[in-house]
Enzyme design. Structure first.
Site: not given
Ligand code: AMP
Length: 214
Positions: A13, A88, A127, A160, A171
């Site tokens: 994404k 999400r 990654r 990360r 996750r």
């Molecule tokens: P990502 O970079 O999109 O994988 O997001 C990293 C982390 O941020 C996720 O594992 C969640 O802890 C938090 N996060 C990001 N977007 C959301 C969302 N829309 N709702 C809740 N938690 C989020």
């Protein structure tokens, strides 16, 4: 008209949102990036969400909704956003629908980037982000030249905190339970486009732009 990119962690994404933003003159709006910035700046929001993020759990709906609400209200009428990592949960999707309706804005499409479980694991465990350029690379898939280029510019390849194997499994479970139901939700709304994202970045980008044309 905004676009949502939907998909499991590691489905690409973020990478595709960056490319689309440049290619289509849109702006990427990534809740994950906003939250990581808040954590590294140690803001009140950052301190409140740090533990959940490190564990690979979702942060409260209201926290991310606040961020999205602010951006859409400020710039959403003049800027087309690519929402990456939001919504999400079903509650977030419904709130987004209400928010857009109130602002007289709309979604153009929701693109689901489909990738199988084994590929997701490899993408996530491999990654790395270049500390110098911010470029996202993968120790299994990126060319040696690209990996070397980061180091030659004085950068380091950073992993990360939530890309460690146990956290990744969690996750992916969270995704299955809380986010995957959005596929049906947006299918019902007639907005869903499915892209086979189990391919290299350029191929997925081509499929994605084709899916958006249809
Ligand atoms: P990502 O970079 O999109 O994988 O997001 C990293 C982390 O941020 C996720 O594992 C969640 O802890 C938090 N996060 C990001 N977007 C959301 C969302 N829309 N709702 C809740 N938690 C989020």
């Amino acid at each position: 008209m905004h676009i949502v990119l939907l998909g499991a962690p590691g489905s690409g994404k973020g990478t595709q949102a960056q490319r689309l933003a440049t290619g289509l003159g849109m702006q990427q709006l990534s809740t994950g990036e906003l939250l990581r910035a808040a954590v590294s700046q140690r803001t009140a929001v950052g301190l409140a969400v740090q533990a959940a993020m490190e564990a690979g759990s979702l942060v409260p709906d209201e926290t991310v909704l606040g961020m999205i609400r602010e951006r859409l209200a400020a710039d959403g009428a003049t800027t087309q956003f690519i929402l990456d990592g939001f919504p999400r949960t079903l509650a977030q999707a419904r709130s987004l629908g209400d928010l857009l309706a109130n602002l007289d804005q709309a979604l153009r499409a929701v693109v689901y980037l489909e990738v199988d479980f084994d590929s997701l694991m490899k993408r996530l465990t491999g990654r790395r982000t270049c500390s110098e350029t911010g470029q996202v690379l993968n120790i299994y898939y990126s060319s040696q030249a690209d990996l070397d280029a980061c180091r030659e510019r004085g950068g380091e390849l950073l992993q990360r905190d939530d890309d460690k194997e146990d956290t990744i499994r969690h996750r992916l479970e969270v995704y299955d339970r809380q986010t995957a139901p959005l596929i049906e939700h947006y299918r019902d709304e007639g907005l869903l486009r499915i892209v086979d994202a189990d391919a290299d970045v350029n191929t997925v980008y081509r499929r994605l732009t084709e899916a958006l044309q249809g």
